[in-house]
Motif scaffolding. Structure first.
Motif, PDB file in Angstrom:
ATOM      1  N   ALA A  65       2.117   1.655  -3.514  1.00 57.90           N
ATOM      2  CA  ALA A  65       1.130   2.028  -4.494  1.00 57.90           C
ATOM      3  C   ALA A  65       0.850   3.781  -4.048  1.00 57.90           C
ATOM      4  O   ALA A  65       0.636   4.397  -5.154  1.00 57.90           O
ATOM      5  CB  ALA A  65      -0.275   1.618  -3.900  1.00 57.90           C
TER       6      ALA A  65
ATOM      7  N   ILE B 187       4.590  -6.101 -10.865  1.00 52.72           N
ATOM      8  CA  ILE B 187       3.391  -5.722 -11.041  1.00 52.72           C
ATOM      9  C   ILE B 187       3.383  -4.009 -10.766  1.00 52.72           C
ATOM     10  O   ILE B 187       2.906  -3.495 -11.603  1.00 52.72           O
ATOM     11  CB  ILE B 187       2.213  -5.913 -10.064  1.00 52.72           C
ATOM     12  CG1 ILE B 187       2.086  -7.599 -10.699  1.00 52.72           C
ATOM     13  CG2 ILE B 187       0.918  -5.390 -10.335  1.00 52.72           C
ATOM     14  CD1 ILE B 187       0.718  -8.264  -9.804  1.00 52.72           C
TER      15      ILE B 187
ATOM     16  N   SER C 104       0.637  -1.086  -0.045  1.00 48.45           N
ATOM     17  CA  SER C 104      -0.050  -0.112   0.130  1.00 48.45           C
ATOM     18  C   SER C 104       0.818   1.245  -0.089  1.00 48.45           C
ATOM     19  O   SER C 104       0.464   2.236  -0.673  1.00 48.45           O
ATOM     20  CB  SER C 104      -1.094  -0.081   1.095  1.00 48.45           C
ATOM     21  OG  SER C 104      -1.715   0.762   0.975  1.00 48.45           O
TER      22      SER C 104
ATOM     23  N   PHE D 189      -0.870   5.475  -7.157  1.00 50.73           N
ATOM     24  CA  PHE D 189      -2.024   4.657  -7.542  1.00 50.73           C
ATOM     25  C   PHE D 189      -3.285   4.984  -6.802  1.00 50.73           C
ATOM     26  O   PHE D 189      -3.004   5.742  -5.748  1.00 50.73           O
ATOM     27  CB  PHE D 189      -1.884   2.925  -7.370  1.00 50.73           C
ATOM     28  CG  PHE D 189      -0.625   2.662  -8.185  1.00 50.73           C
ATOM     29  CD1 PHE D 189      -0.384   3.173  -9.503  1.00 50.73           C
ATOM     30  CD2 PHE D 189      -0.018   1.433  -7.863  1.00 50.73           C
ATOM     31  CE1 PHE D 189       0.642   2.900 -10.311  1.00 50.73           C
ATOM     32  CE2 PHE D 189       0.969   0.875  -8.562  1.00 50.73           C
ATOM     33  CZ  PHE D 189       1.536   1.665  -9.713  1.00 50.73           C
TER      34      PHE D 189
ATOM     35  N   LEU E  66      -5.248  -3.438  -4.344  1.00 54.57           N
ATOM     36  CA  LEU E  66      -4.620  -4.618  -5.109  1.00 54.57           C
ATOM     37  C   LEU E  66      -3.275  -4.773  -4.669  1.00 54.57           C
ATOM     38  O   LEU E  66      -2.848  -5.937  -4.429  1.00 54.57           O
ATOM     39  CB  LEU E  66      -4.810  -4.327  -6.450  1.00 54.57           C
ATOM     40  CG  LEU E  66      -4.589  -5.595  -7.470  1.00 54.57           C
ATOM     41  CD1 LEU E  66      -5.532  -6.541  -7.717  1.00 54.57           C
ATOM     42  CD2 LEU E  66      -3.574  -5.246  -8.482  1.00 54.57           C
ATOM     43  N   LEU E  67      -2.501  -3.725  -4.634  1.00 55.12           N
ATOM     44  CA  LEU E  67      -1.061  -4.081  -4.336  1.00 55.12           C
ATOM     45  C   LEU E  67      -0.825  -4.364  -3.054  1.00 55.12           C
ATOM     46  O   LEU E  67       0.203  -5.346  -2.603  1.00 55.12           O
ATOM     47  CB  LEU E  67      -0.297  -2.714  -4.616  1.00 55.12           C
ATOM     48  CG  LEU E  67       1.056  -2.784  -5.176  1.00 55.12           C
ATOM     49  CD1 LEU E  67       1.188  -3.606  -6.422  1.00 55.12           C
ATOM     50  CD2 LEU E  67       1.752  -1.635  -5.602  1.00 55.12           C
TER      51      LEU E  67
ATOM     52  N   LEU F 109      -7.027   4.137  -4.512  1.00 55.61           N
ATOM     53  CA  LEU F 109      -7.461   3.392  -3.482  1.00 55.61           C
ATOM     54  C   LEU F 109      -7.547   1.820  -3.964  1.00 55.61           C
ATOM     55  O   LEU F 109      -7.069   0.959  -3.291  1.00 55.61           O
ATOM     56  CB  LEU F 109      -8.980   3.815  -3.203  1.00 55.61           C
ATOM     57  CG  LEU F 109      -9.447   2.987  -1.757  1.00 55.61           C
ATOM     58  CD1 LEU F 109      -8.349   3.240  -0.734  1.00 55.61           C
ATOM     59  CD2 LEU F 109     -10.684   3.940  -1.318  1.00 55.61           C
ATOM     60  N   VAL F 110      -8.282   1.600  -5.286  1.00 53.10           N
ATOM     61  CA  VAL F 110      -8.385   0.178  -5.650  1.00 53.10           C
ATOM     62  C   VAL F 110      -6.941  -0.349  -5.993  1.00 53.10           C
ATOM     63  O   VAL F 110      -6.488  -1.884  -5.633  1.00 53.10           O
ATOM     64  CB  VAL F 110      -8.915   0.136  -7.120  1.00 53.10           C
ATOM     65  CG1 VAL F 110      -9.254  -1.228  -7.310  1.00 53.10           C
ATOM     66  CG2 VAL F 110     -10.777   0.657  -6.481  1.00 53.10           C
ATOM     67  N   GLY F 111      -6.128   0.345  -6.613  1.00 54.10           N
ATOM     68  CA  GLY F 111      -4.732   0.103  -6.920  1.00 54.10           C
ATOM     69  C   GLY F 111      -3.988  -0.371  -5.601  1.00 54.10           C
ATOM     70  O   GLY F 111      -3.099  -1.177  -5.498  1.00 54.10           O
ATOM     71  N   SER F 112      -4.307   0.578  -4.516  1.00 58.93           N
ATOM     72  CA  SER F 112      -3.631   0.473  -3.291  1.00 58.93           C
ATOM     73  C   SER F 112      -4.049  -1.093  -2.626  1.00 58.93           C
ATOM     74  O   SER F 112      -3.260  -1.599  -2.035  1.00 58.93           O
ATOM     75  CB  SER F 112      -4.167   1.626  -2.120  1.00 58.93           C
ATOM     76  OG  SER F 112      -3.348   1.438  -1.243  1.00 58.93           O
TER      77      SER F 112
END
Lengths: 209, 209, 209
Positions: free
Chosen positions: B26, B140, B23, B31, B38-39, B33-36
């Motif tokens: 990210a 990623i 996070s 990135f 996911l990561l 919130l969703v990217g955070s």
């Protein structure tokens, strides 16, 4: 020699060649000794781990058989021994990568057939084993995979080797000796394709974006 | 406390620390919130998923036990709560990454031993769990894996921790309390290695290409 | 029509759309024909392979059922046929990617439920199938995954689709027809999110490093 011993040897030698390609790439990227060992393991063992995960028959041999750790260790020693005298670095990487590709497309296909996969799945697994380690090596080292480099002629030799292996095995011709010309052919196709700059049509010439 | 409960807790806490590192990365890469999230999931759960795929004993716990989704969610909340006051971003990422590494090399090894893997495979799986999530996180997010950064001292502490865990377990010394000094040692090696800039020889010094 | 046949069709059509997105990306990156086919396979089959590895029920269908190789082959033919007339390349990639996402979050969830996974695991597997192929496609082609691009609205539609599929299935409402509006909704959310530039809060605004 027993067929399964031959197969094990083929696979281990393939691991060694790919592992050297990983260790050479680590040297070019100026990674340290641990990075060199890791990239040797990823390049040498990655394709086989993916193959074994797909076959779904217990833990991959790279984990269950400690013997598989010997080739990556030897590969790192090899690269450390020769590095001072290496002049044509990329050419060496291509040769080791080509040897790994040639050995793995055959051993991967044979292992899949031995696990009772049908011929199409065996060809796919042979190609996956052969290109998998190199892709993982390049992705992790953050370089564009060799496979996508237009000057390279990469997946087609692996496919040819895997398909010939299935044909020879189905014809009952694999007594351990028929694999030698197949391996030599794949190696020759890969190296000659690069040397002669054989090219494949681009998917697009007119992209406007 | 039951041994399997201790192991579950170890594993979940490790997931949390790695998830925070994801996070944080990210946030640095900007990135959303969703990217955070996911990561956080990739970093926290990736190493364990690879470990469980290799063990080949049913679906990975990250999928089969919804409890494993709690640490990544907490990690995102943590990073959102603290981000305004974070001044030394990279240092924080290293601390969380080191804590995850320390917990995972122990928990991964113990889980592999509990699944009846032999000692060498258990060490390999411990190291794979410990470095796997971080590599997936970095690949990623498209940054060069920490593992290859020469200033970092990464895989060796994980290896030391996994090996000590196997030795302690074989000696019957793991009553849940012996893991604490092992975890502390791995954490200290990782953080001290970075602070003191311990370095490992390069694989090559004379690459001419 | 039989439920399992419907599911197979859903999955194959999803593979086709994702495979086209892979082949379009290969064209944009100027990869050759083999690269185009490989990226079509990775994008189209990658998410399903990860799903099947997690389900741990034998070799992934992409390997065991040769039928799954047809959509990537068709995708390459499609891209080669249309490429000369493609003017708005990125927009086309988004449309195919969105269609693949919509189909896969539903088919992945249904396949997980059919394999007796609990609802939370089924949602996770649906999302993993839906975003997995695209992430692998982007990582291998060395571009930052679409998922992390802030202008994109990617994982949320997949999550909504997977969750609605579980709800509809649990309510016994999935007679093969209820999936159509769910697929349409996911597709619309994904495309509208991009068109209207819906955004999600950044994880951090004040990173000082």
């Amino acid at each position: 020699m027993d067929a399964s011993v031959t197969l094990l040897l083929l696979d281990l030698v393939g691991v060694y060649f790919f592992a050297v390609s990983g260790s050479l790439l680590a040297a070019r990227q100026r990674f340290d000794l641990v990075g060199s060992l890791l990239l040797a393991c990823v390049a040498g063992l990655g394709g086989g781990v993916v193959r074994d995960l797909v076959l779904d028959a217990g833990p991959p041999v790279a984990f269950s058989q400690p013997l598989y750790l010997v080739p990556p260790a030897l590969a790192v020693v090899t690269v450390y021994s020769i590095e001072a005298s290496v002049q044509r670095f990329n050419r060496l990487l291509v040769v080791f990568d080509a040897a790994g590709l040639a050995l793995f497309c055959v051993s991967g296909t044979l292992i899949a057939l031995a696990a009772h996969q049908h011929p199409v799945a065996a060809v796919l697994l042979g190609v996956t084993s052969a290109v998998g380690g190199g892709i993982l090596r390049d992705v992790i080292a953050n370089v564009t995979p060799t496979l996508f480099d237009q000057r390279e002629f990469y997946a087609i030799p692996a496919f040819v080797g895997a398909a010939l292996t299935v044909v020879a095995q189905t014809a009952g011709a694999l007594g351990g000796i028929i694999v030698v010309p197949i391996i030599a052919l794949v190696f020759a196709l890969r190296v000659a394709g690069r040397r002669l700059r054989w090219s494949i049509p681009l998917a697009s010439r007119h992209v406007v974006d």
